[in-house]
Design a protein around this motif. Sequence first.
Motif, PDB file in Angstrom:
ATOM      1  N   SER A 188       0.801  -0.941  -0.365  1.00  0.00           N
ATOM      2  CA  SER A 188       0.239  -0.014   0.056  1.00  0.00           C
ATOM      3  C   SER A 188       0.784   1.330  -0.189  1.00  0.00           C
ATOM      4  O   SER A 188       0.210   2.078  -0.796  1.00  0.00           O
ATOM      5  N   PHE A 235      -6.417   9.210  -6.405  1.00  0.00           N
ATOM      6  CA  PHE A 235      -6.365   7.579  -6.948  1.00  0.00           C
ATOM      7  C   PHE A 235      -7.570   8.174  -7.983  1.00  0.00           C
ATOM      8  O   PHE A 235      -8.752   8.452  -7.132  1.00  0.00           O
ATOM      9  N   TYR A 280     -10.719   3.276 -11.044  1.00  0.00           N
ATOM     10  CA  TYR A 280      -9.533   2.654  -9.772  1.00  0.00           C
ATOM     11  C   TYR A 280     -10.290   2.080  -8.632  1.00  0.00           C
ATOM     12  O   TYR A 280     -10.831   1.424  -7.842  1.00  0.00           O
ATOM     13  N   THR A 281     -10.569   3.216  -7.662  1.00  0.00           N
ATOM     14  CA  THR A 281     -11.014   2.351  -6.479  1.00  0.00           C
ATOM     15  C   THR A 281     -12.621   2.363  -6.391  1.00  0.00           C
ATOM     16  O   THR A 281     -13.345   1.497  -5.191  1.00  0.00           O
ATOM     17  N   THR A 300      -6.074  -0.512  -0.564  1.00  0.00           N
ATOM     18  CA  THR A 300      -5.472   0.728  -0.839  1.00  0.00           C
ATOM     19  C   THR A 300      -7.384   1.196  -2.056  1.00  0.00           C
ATOM     20  O   THR A 300      -7.587   2.341  -1.289  1.00  0.00           O
ATOM     21  N   PHE A 301      -7.556   1.162  -2.618  1.00  0.00           N
ATOM     22  CA  PHE A 301      -8.158   1.372  -3.116  1.00  0.00           C
ATOM     23  C   PHE A 301      -9.447   1.011  -2.444  1.00  0.00           C
ATOM     24  O   PHE A 301     -10.826   2.291  -2.633  1.00  0.00           O
ATOM     25  N   SER A 314      -9.737   4.038  -0.682  1.00  0.00           N
ATOM     26  CA  SER A 314      -8.489   5.410  -1.691  1.00  0.00           C
ATOM     27  C   SER A 314      -7.691   6.042  -0.867  1.00  0.00           C
ATOM     28  O   SER A 314      -7.515   6.922  -0.837  1.00  0.00           O
TER      29      SER A 314
END
Lengths: 319, 500
Positions: A74, A143, A147-148, A227-228, A231
Motif C-alpha cells: 500500500s 487515486f 480504480y477505487t 488501498t483502493f 482510497s
Amino acid sequence: MRNLLRWETALVFLLIVVALTGQVSTDGSFLSGGNLFYLGLDIGEIALIALPLTLVIVAGEIDLSVASVLGLSSALIGWLWNAGWSLELILPTVIVVGAICGAFNGFLVTKLGLPSLAVTIGTLALYRGLALVVLGDTAVADFPASYTAFGTTPVPGTNIPYPIVLAAILAVLFGVALHASSFGRSVYAIGANEEGARFSGIRVKRVKLILFVLAGAVAAIAGIVYTFRFSSARADNGLGLELAVVAAVLLGGVSIFGGKGSLFGVLAGVLLLGGLRNLLILQDTSTEVLTIVTGLLLLVSVLAPSITRRVGTLRKATP
Amino acid sequence: MDRPPVVALDEVSKSFGAVRALSGVSLRLLPGEAHALLGENGAGKSTLIKTLAGVHRPDSGRVEVDGSERRFSTPADALAAGIAIIYQEPTLFGDLSVAENVFMGRQPLGFGRRIDEAAMHARTSELFSRLGVRLDPARPARGLSIADQQLVEIAKALSFDARVIVMDEPTAALSAHEVQRLFGVVQALRAQDAAVLFVSHRLDEVFSLCQRATVLRDGEFVWSGPLTDETPDSLVRRMVGRELSQLFPKEDTAAGDVLLSVQRLTREGVFTDVSFDVRAGEIVALSGLVGAGRSEVARAVFGIDRPDGGSVHVRGRKLKYGSPTAAMAAGIGFVPEDRRQQGLVMDASIERNTALASLGRLSTFGLLRRSSERALAQDWAVKLRLKFAKLSDPVGVLSGGNQQKVVLAKWLARKPSVLIVDEPTRGIDVGTKAEVHRLLSELAGQGVAVLMISSELPEVLGMADRVLVMHEGRLVEELSRAEATEERVAMAAAGQAVTR
C-alpha cells in the motif's frame, strides 16, 4: 480425514447458526443485500491472504509477515503514484515486490534452515518498517475513481464486491493446486512428514520457497485491494491483519502442525470469522471486543482438535 | 527348575473391538530364566507384553505374581509388582544426567530437600556394577547409543527391584558387540534370580540366550517348553504353522553391466574413500556394525546427504551431488532404514504413499489423475500380496511387514534399475521376510542392481552375491558368495579383516 469432514460440517452448521441469529437479532438487516456487500468487502483481504497461507500452514510452516507485506505494498502504491508512475505500471511492480518479500522469507527458511515463525516475526517488523520509510505517516488518496470503484462498488446487477470475485477466482486456482495437483500432494506430504517427503524425492525446499513467494505476492494483491477500498495508501494499512487471517485458516480446520486441512474449510472459516465480526459491528461492539473475539476464535480452533481427540479416546476407553 | 513362577498369565484373552488379539494365552516365567516370546508380527506379542505392563486389562483370564492374582490398572501398578518393560527404543530425558533418568521422580534427597547428587550417582554406579557394565552416571543422556539407553532403562528397572524384565526386540538396533554386552547383562539379571522375557525375531539370539520359549500365532498359544530339543527350523514351523522351504532364496544370476558405480566417495567424519560397483542382476550386501557408515553411504548415493568428494555414476552417467530427484531420474530407488520416519507418511493413505514417488508420472499438466493413482496402488498391492482393508486407509494401521511392502511398492512402481534397500526386513515377521527376500531375488533376476544393507548375517550370507564390509567409515573387505562366511564377515566388521 473423517475428522476433518466432521469439522467442516460443523463449520457450515455454525455458519447457518450465525446467519440465522444475526438475521433475527438485527431485524433482518444482517442478510440484506447491502450488508452482505459490506461483509464481502470486509473479508476480501482476509479471504485473499488466507488462500496461500493455507498452503503454507499445511506444509508445516507459517507466514506472519503477510499483513506487513500488505502495508508495504500500500505504501509503495502511494509513493510511486506521487512519483508520477501510472497505475498500470505500479500494480505489477507492487506484486513483484510482494513476491520478493515472500522469497526473502522463503530464502531464510529453506536455505538457512531458520524456523519460519521466528523469520516471519522478524520480517513482520521489517516490512512494516520499510513501509514507514517509504511513505512515512502520510496518506495518499488521490487515486482515479475508475480504480477505487474496484473496492467500493458491486459487480453491476449484484451485491457482490469485485474483491470477492477476485478471491473466488484465486480460490479455485489454489483449491486445484492443493487438492488436485501433484504439487498439492507434495505440500501435504511435507507437512505430515518432511523427512519422508525428502526421501520420496520431493523437492521440499523448492516447494516451500514457492509457497512463501505465493504468500508474498497475494498479500501484495490484498494490499492493492485494501488501498483502493479505502482510497487511501498508508503505511499502517492492514496493521494486525495477520491475526485474523491465521485465525480464519486454523478455524477452517487446518492443523497448525501441518499436513491436515482443506481449502473449503478455510473458506468457511473466513466466512464464519467475517460474519461474526460483521454481526458484532452491526451491534456497535467496540474494536477491542472484536480483537478479543478474533483471538478467542484462534485459541478455540487450535484447541478444538486436541479436545475432540481426547473425547474420542475417552469414548474408546469406555465402550 | 521346579520353583514356582514369578509371574504367570493364565488363559488370558483380550479383544479390541471385533479383533481378538489374544485368546486363552498362558505364560509362565520362572525365576532366573531367560524366556523367549516368539511369533510373527500380529501374533499377539505386543498385546501380551502390554497386558503384563498394565497398559491393557485382560477381558478374561488371570495375571498372577508369586502365586496370587493381581489386577493392574496402570503401568505403575505393574512396576510396583516388580514387572518392568524395556522398549526397543527407550525415551530418556536427553538433558538430564544418566543418574537422574534412573531415579526420575524418586531422587534421593539430602539436607533441605535438595537432591543428593552424590548419593544418586553412587547408587546408579552400584546398579550398573550389578549389571556388569560401566556407564558414567553424571553424563547427560543425550548422545547415548541406543544400547546404552537400554542399559539406563534396565538400571532403572533394577532400582524398582523389578524381578521380571521384559525386553521388546532389544537387539534390533544394536551392533554385534552391543548385543554381546546385553547378553552379559541378561546373565547378570538371571544370576540375581530375575526372570527375563526376551522378544526377538532373531532365532540365533534366542538359542544362545534363552532356556525356554513360548510361541504365539494369530493371538493363540501354540507351544511352550525348553529350547534344548528345538532347532530354528522347528521353531519357525511352530510360528508360521507351515514349512518354509528356504528362508533366503536368492537365485544365481549372471551379472550384467555395471549399473551403479561409486568411486572414492567421502563425507568427512562419516565415511572415507568408499568405492564399489553393483552390476545388473547382482545383490551386493553392505555389511558392518551399526555406526560403521553403511546407511550414510546409501544416503549420500541417493542424494539425501551431500558428499565432500568422490562420485556416483549410474549407467556411466555422473550424478549431481545431494539431489534425490537426480538420483531418482537416473533410476535409483531407495528403501530407507526408518520406515516410519523416512519411508512413509504414516497418516496418509496406502494409495497416497504408493504414489508419492511417482507423482510426476501420474499427472497431466501438474494435475493428478486420481484413477491412475488408485490403479497403481491396487496393482502393487496385489503384486506384493498386501494385506489391507481399504486403499484409502492410513498406512499407520498396517502391520510392520505390510508397511514395508508399501515402501517397496512405492519404489518398485518407478521400475528402478538400481534399488538400495536399508535393513529391508528389520522388525518384520518371518513370512513377510521370506516374501521380501523372494522379491529382491526376482528383481535381481530381472536385471536390477540391488544394494542391500543388513545387520542380519544370515540374511547377508543367504542373499548376497558379494559382501562388502565396512568398518569405521571405510570399506575394509570384499567377499564373494563363496568366500563369505559368518566368521569372515564378523571379523572384518570388527576391524580384523585380512588386508584387501
